[in-house]
Design a protein around this motif. Sequence first.
Motif, PDB file in Angstrom:
ATOM      1  N   UNK A  57       0.711  -1.128   0.099  1.00 20.49           N
ATOM      2  CA  UNK A  57      -0.014  -0.126   0.094  1.00 20.49           C
ATOM      3  C   UNK A  57       0.825   1.302   0.065  1.00 20.49           C
ATOM      4  N   UNK A  58       1.998   1.301   0.986  1.00 22.68           N
ATOM      5  CA  UNK A  58       2.930   2.375   0.816  1.00 22.68           C
ATOM      6  C   UNK A  58       3.479   2.703  -0.708  1.00 22.68           C
ATOM      7  N   UNK A  63       3.582   5.658  -5.756  1.00 24.28           N
ATOM      8  CA  UNK A  63       3.421   5.432  -7.409  1.00 24.28           C
ATOM      9  C   UNK A  63       2.552   6.285  -7.832  1.00 24.28           C
ATOM     10  N   UNK A  64       1.434   6.214  -7.432  1.00 23.26           N
ATOM     11  CA  UNK A  64       0.118   7.227  -7.660  1.00 23.26           C
ATOM     12  C   UNK A  64       0.660   8.615  -7.563  1.00 23.26           C
ATOM     13  N   UNK A  65       1.317   8.998  -6.426  1.00 22.98           N
ATOM     14  CA  UNK A  65       1.706  10.463  -6.248  1.00 22.98           C
ATOM     15  C   UNK A  65       2.621  10.888  -7.322  1.00 22.98           C
ATOM     16  N   UNK A  66       3.322   9.948  -7.545  1.00 29.74           N
ATOM     17  CA  UNK A  66       4.469  10.343  -8.523  1.00 29.74           C
ATOM     18  C   UNK A  66       3.856  10.403 -10.050  1.00 29.74           C
ATOM     19  N   UNK A  67       3.054   9.587 -10.309  1.00 25.14           N
ATOM     20  CA  UNK A  67       2.333   9.792 -11.555  1.00 25.14           C
ATOM     21  C   UNK A  67       1.416  10.821 -11.692  1.00 25.14           C
ATOM     22  N   UNK A  68       0.774  11.238 -10.689  1.00 18.52           N
ATOM     23  CA  UNK A  68      -0.029  12.525 -10.563  1.00 18.52           C
ATOM     24  C   UNK A  68       0.693  13.760 -11.031  1.00 18.52           C
ATOM     25  N   UNK A  69       2.023  13.830  -9.951  1.00 23.21           N
ATOM     26  CA  UNK A  69       2.562  15.010 -10.185  1.00 23.21           C
ATOM     27  C   UNK A  69       3.476  15.014 -11.424  1.00 23.21           C
ATOM     28  N   UNK A 105      -7.959   6.759  -6.762  1.00 23.47           N
ATOM     29  CA  UNK A 105      -6.805   5.988  -5.782  1.00 23.47           C
ATOM     30  C   UNK A 105      -6.014   7.193  -4.820  1.00 23.47           C
ATOM     31  N   UNK A 106      -5.610   8.233  -5.559  1.00 24.20           N
ATOM     32  CA  UNK A 106      -4.681   9.162  -4.640  1.00 24.20           C
ATOM     33  C   UNK A 106      -5.556   9.648  -3.230  1.00 24.20           C
ATOM     34  N   UNK A 107      -6.570  10.119  -3.516  1.00 21.36           N
ATOM     35  CA  UNK A 107      -7.500  10.358  -2.508  1.00 21.36           C
ATOM     36  C   UNK A 107      -7.661   9.361  -1.526  1.00 21.36           C
ATOM     37  N   UNK A 108      -7.968   8.062  -1.937  1.00 17.89           N
ATOM     38  CA  UNK A 108      -8.037   6.982  -1.062  1.00 17.89           C
ATOM     39  C   UNK A 108      -6.770   6.820  -0.387  1.00 17.89           C
ATOM     40  N   UNK A 109      -5.811   6.914  -0.787  1.00 14.25           N
ATOM     41  CA  UNK A 109      -4.417   6.633  -0.139  1.00 14.25           C
ATOM     42  C   UNK A 109      -3.961   7.771   0.674  1.00 14.25           C
ATOM     43  N   UNK A 110      -4.294   9.094   0.488  1.00 20.64           N
ATOM     44  CA  UNK A 110      -3.984  10.054   1.378  1.00 20.64           C
ATOM     45  C   UNK A 110      -4.908   9.833   2.721  1.00 20.64           C
ATOM     46  N   UNK A 111      -6.011   9.052   2.468  1.00 23.15           N
ATOM     47  CA  UNK A 111      -6.671   8.683   3.979  1.00 23.15           C
ATOM     48  C   UNK A 111      -5.944   8.039   4.635  1.00 23.15           C
ATOM     49  N   UNK A 112      -4.813   7.548   4.540  1.00 25.67           N
ATOM     50  CA  UNK A 112      -3.974   6.697   5.448  1.00 25.67           C
ATOM     51  C   UNK A 112      -3.225   7.647   6.173  1.00 25.67           C
ATOM     52  N   UNK A 113      -3.018   8.916   5.859  1.00 24.42           N
ATOM     53  CA  UNK A 113      -2.095   9.574   6.482  1.00 24.42           C
ATOM     54  C   UNK A 113      -2.385  10.145   7.923  1.00 24.42           C
ATOM     55  N   UNK A 114      -3.769  10.113   8.132  1.00 26.66           N
ATOM     56  CA  UNK A 114      -4.252  10.097   9.841  1.00 26.66           C
ATOM     57  C   UNK A 114      -3.462   9.024  10.690  1.00 26.66           C
ATOM     58  N   UNK A 115      -3.222   7.822  10.067  1.00 33.12           N
ATOM     59  CA  UNK A 115      -2.932   6.662  10.779  1.00 33.12           C
ATOM     60  C   UNK A 115      -1.419   6.230  10.563  1.00 33.12           C
ATOM     61  N   UNK A 116      -0.696   6.926   9.626  1.00 32.04           N
ATOM     62  CA  UNK A 116       0.784   6.499   9.476  1.00 32.04           C
ATOM     63  C   UNK A 116       1.384   7.563   8.933  1.00 32.04           C
ATOM     64  N   UNK A 117       2.554   7.821   9.887  1.00 36.77           N
ATOM     65  CA  UNK A 117       3.720   8.825   9.367  1.00 36.77           C
ATOM     66  C   UNK A 117       4.176   8.682   8.083  1.00 36.77           C
ATOM     67  N   UNK A 118       4.389   7.619   7.558  1.00 34.65           N
ATOM     68  CA  UNK A 118       4.931   7.189   6.175  1.00 34.65           C
ATOM     69  C   UNK A 118       4.079   7.972   5.143  1.00 34.65           C
TER      70      UNK A 118
END
Length: 202
Positions: A57-58, A63-69, A105-118
């Motif tokens: 998942x990380x 990957x999706x953040x890099x592709x988007x940017x 998918x990017x928005x979904x993955x951002x949702x993990x930020x509140x539980x994971x510092x990575x």
Amino acid sequence: MARTRTQQARREQFIDAALRAIRERGRDNVRIRDIATEAGVSPGSVLYHYPELTELMFDVHRTVADRFYRLRADTVEAAGSAESKLEAAIETGLPSGRDDEVACVLYEMHGLADRSSAHASLMTSLYDREVALYSSVLEVGRATGRFTLSQPVREIAESLVALEDGLGLHLISNNTSLEHSAAKHLLTEYARHATGCAITSS
């Protein structure tokens, strides 16, 4: 070296399979067997490369953040004038809609930020890159005399990123009161007033 390339290709295959699985089932409902099915392999093959789902998942988030940017940066760089660069940044900052796989998918993955510092670090990194992208466009416009900025560069850049993030969330959700054209118009109008340039949302 050949083994490393093969392993990397395999991991990329599983990342793409995970992207599809997340899009179909939602981030919290995806399991290793779902990713294996999407990739056309056994669950054991996925586990060999990714013993933990959290690691996969990380890599999906990264990957999706890099592709988007990268799409944004390449599109802006290819544009000619400062106005065209600003229009390109706005166009690539908003998801096309609920069928925009990368954005969803990017928005979904951002949702993990509140539980994971990575994951929070990945979200922060993308935000910083997007602000820097807008800042570079604004600097070009100011340096060439095309823009007359109403606020400091960073304030405008941060406002643009915040606006597109908020509007984008509505576009990929079930908000039927906001269409892509309206979201783009709102973002463009702010950019036009902030820069004093004659860009349009058409």
